[in-house]
Every structure is written in C-alpha cells, then in structure tokens.
Design a protein around this motif. Sequence first.
Motif, PDB file in Angstrom:
ATOM      1  N   GLU A 280       0.832  -1.202   0.000  1.00 34.07           N
ATOM      2  CA  GLU A 280       0.000   0.000   0.000  1.00 34.07           C
ATOM      3  C   GLU A 280       0.866   1.251   0.000  1.00 34.07           C
ATOM      4  O   GLU A 280       0.596   2.207  -0.741  1.00 34.07           O
ATOM      5  CB  GLU A 280      -0.926   0.000   1.221  1.00 34.07           C
ATOM      6  CG  GLU A 280      -1.765   1.253   1.329  1.00 34.07           C
ATOM      7  CD  GLU A 280      -2.710   1.264   2.526  1.00 34.07           C
ATOM      8  OE1 GLU A 280      -3.284   2.343   2.794  1.00 34.07           O
ATOM      9  OE2 GLU A 280      -2.904   0.209   3.169  1.00 34.07           O
TER      10      GLU A 280
ATOM     11  N   ARG B 241       0.682   4.107  -2.918  1.00 32.57           N
ATOM     12  CA  ARG B 241       0.331   5.496  -2.589  1.00 32.57           C
ATOM     13  C   ARG B 241       1.442   6.452  -3.025  1.00 32.57           C
ATOM     14  O   ARG B 241       1.170   7.504  -3.619  1.00 32.57           O
ATOM     15  CB  ARG B 241       0.065   5.647  -1.092  1.00 32.57           C
ATOM     16  CG  ARG B 241      -1.253   5.058  -0.639  1.00 32.57           C
ATOM     17  CD  ARG B 241      -1.427   5.209   0.881  1.00 32.57           C
ATOM     18  NE  ARG B 241      -2.674   4.659   1.335  1.00 32.57           N
ATOM     19  CZ  ARG B 241      -3.842   5.319   1.342  1.00 32.57           C
ATOM     20  NH1 ARG B 241      -3.899   6.561   0.912  1.00 32.57           N
ATOM     21  NH2 ARG B 241      -4.937   4.717   1.777  1.00 32.57           N
TER      22      ARG B 241
ATOM     23  N   ALA C 281      -3.661   2.607  -6.223  1.00 37.96           N
ATOM     24  CA  ALA C 281      -3.842   3.881  -5.537  1.00 37.96           C
ATOM     25  C   ALA C 281      -4.174   4.945  -6.573  1.00 37.96           C
ATOM     26  O   ALA C 281      -3.704   4.897  -7.716  1.00 37.96           O
ATOM     27  CB  ALA C 281      -2.585   4.265  -4.762  1.00 37.96           C
TER      28      ALA C 281
ATOM     29  N   THR D 277      -5.389  10.490  -0.931  1.00 37.71           N
ATOM     30  CA  THR D 277      -5.144   9.387  -1.859  1.00 37.71           C
ATOM     31  C   THR D 277      -6.008   8.184  -1.493  1.00 37.71           C
ATOM     32  O   THR D 277      -6.090   7.801  -0.333  1.00 37.71           O
ATOM     33  CB  THR D 277      -3.651   9.012  -1.859  1.00 37.71           C
ATOM     34  OG1 THR D 277      -2.906  10.161  -2.261  1.00 37.71           O
ATOM     35  CG2 THR D 277      -3.342   7.868  -2.810  1.00 37.71           C
TER      36      THR D 277
ATOM     37  N   HIS E 154      -6.941   4.065  -1.895  1.00 31.20           N
ATOM     38  CA  HIS E 154      -6.194   2.815  -2.051  1.00 31.20           C
ATOM     39  C   HIS E 154      -7.149   1.632  -2.021  1.00 31.20           C
ATOM     40  O   HIS E 154      -8.122   1.628  -1.257  1.00 31.20           O
ATOM     41  CB  HIS E 154      -5.158   2.672  -0.921  1.00 31.20           C
ATOM     42  CG  HIS E 154      -4.581   1.297  -0.842  1.00 31.20           C
ATOM     43  ND1 HIS E 154      -5.051   0.335   0.040  1.00 31.20           N
ATOM     44  CD2 HIS E 154      -3.597   0.702  -1.555  1.00 31.20           C
ATOM     45  CE1 HIS E 154      -4.368  -0.784  -0.138  1.00 31.20           C
ATOM     46  NE2 HIS E 154      -3.478  -0.588  -1.093  1.00 31.20           N
TER      47      HIS E 154
END
Length: 170
Positions: free
Chosen positions: A80, A84, A123, A131, A133
């Motif tokens: 993640e 991002r 993302a 942002t 995700h």
Amino acid sequence: MMDDTLLRLAETLLAECRKHGAMLATAESCTGGLIAATLTEIAGSSAAFDRGFVTYSNAAKSASLGVPAEIIAGHGAVSEAVARAMAEGCLRKSEADIAIACTGIAGPGGGSVEKPVGLVHIAVAGTGQETMHQRMTYGDIGRAAVRAATVEDALTLAGEMLKQMVAAAD
C-alpha cells in the motif's frame, strides 16, 4: 485487441474528465502500461490523458516518481505504501489532476504466503484530495487476467476520485 468492458470504462472516464476539465496520468508496475494503453485506445484521449510512467523496477519507481527507497525497502515494492507513493509522485511529476498507480504480483510465480500471486495494490491520487487505495486479491488466475482485472479496478477507482473531486468543488 482490447476488452470491450475495459474500453467502455476508459471511454466513460475520459468523457467525464473532459466534462470536468480534469487530466489523468498513470504510474504502472505490474500492468506494464496497460492502463495507459487502454485509455489511449480511445480516440481523443489526449484531451484528458497527460502521460504514463511504467516503473517496473524499484530503481525506476524512485528515479521517475520519487518513491523513497526506504519505503520500498521497508514495505516491499508490492505494498500500500508504495502504491500510494507512486500515485502521489505521478501527480507531482505530471500535469494531471488524477494519478492512477498500481503495483502487484501478476504471476505466474513470484508470490509468497505473505504476498501471493494475484495481490495488487491500486492507488489514485487527486489534486487536493486524500489518496485512495484498494488492496486486491485476484488469486492465481493467470497473468493476463490479473492485469486486466487491475486495469478495470484502477479505472473504476479513478472514476470514484473524479466524483469526489467534483463533489468537493460544488
């Protein structure tokens, strides 16, 4: 030849971006440019698509998008945090309002118990927005199927970001 479902999603997203004056960019790893290819398959896409980065290697993620090497080392390229950072770096390094990023393990092979084949992190960064995700676990369904599913989910998430941006502007 592109899948009709993906082309319809791309066409709809591009039309909505044009309507609202938004530009898109992509930062892709596991899809190798397939999101950008799908978007640019649509005639007139240049009115809403700025550019695409294919950052397959860790070095490319850092050099092209500014993803800190310590994030990659600490979380792994398929994470993640990296997705991002890819999206946010893409937004900074382009003329786009919305940046789509993905990193994952399309297979065959390359997976582990912790990060199995079919794991993809998507993302989407938007100007002035938090942002978004999504962690997707497609399973070991074949390389082409993982990549196509990633394109579909990435375009859908970008559409959600655009809706959020439009709502925030009203």
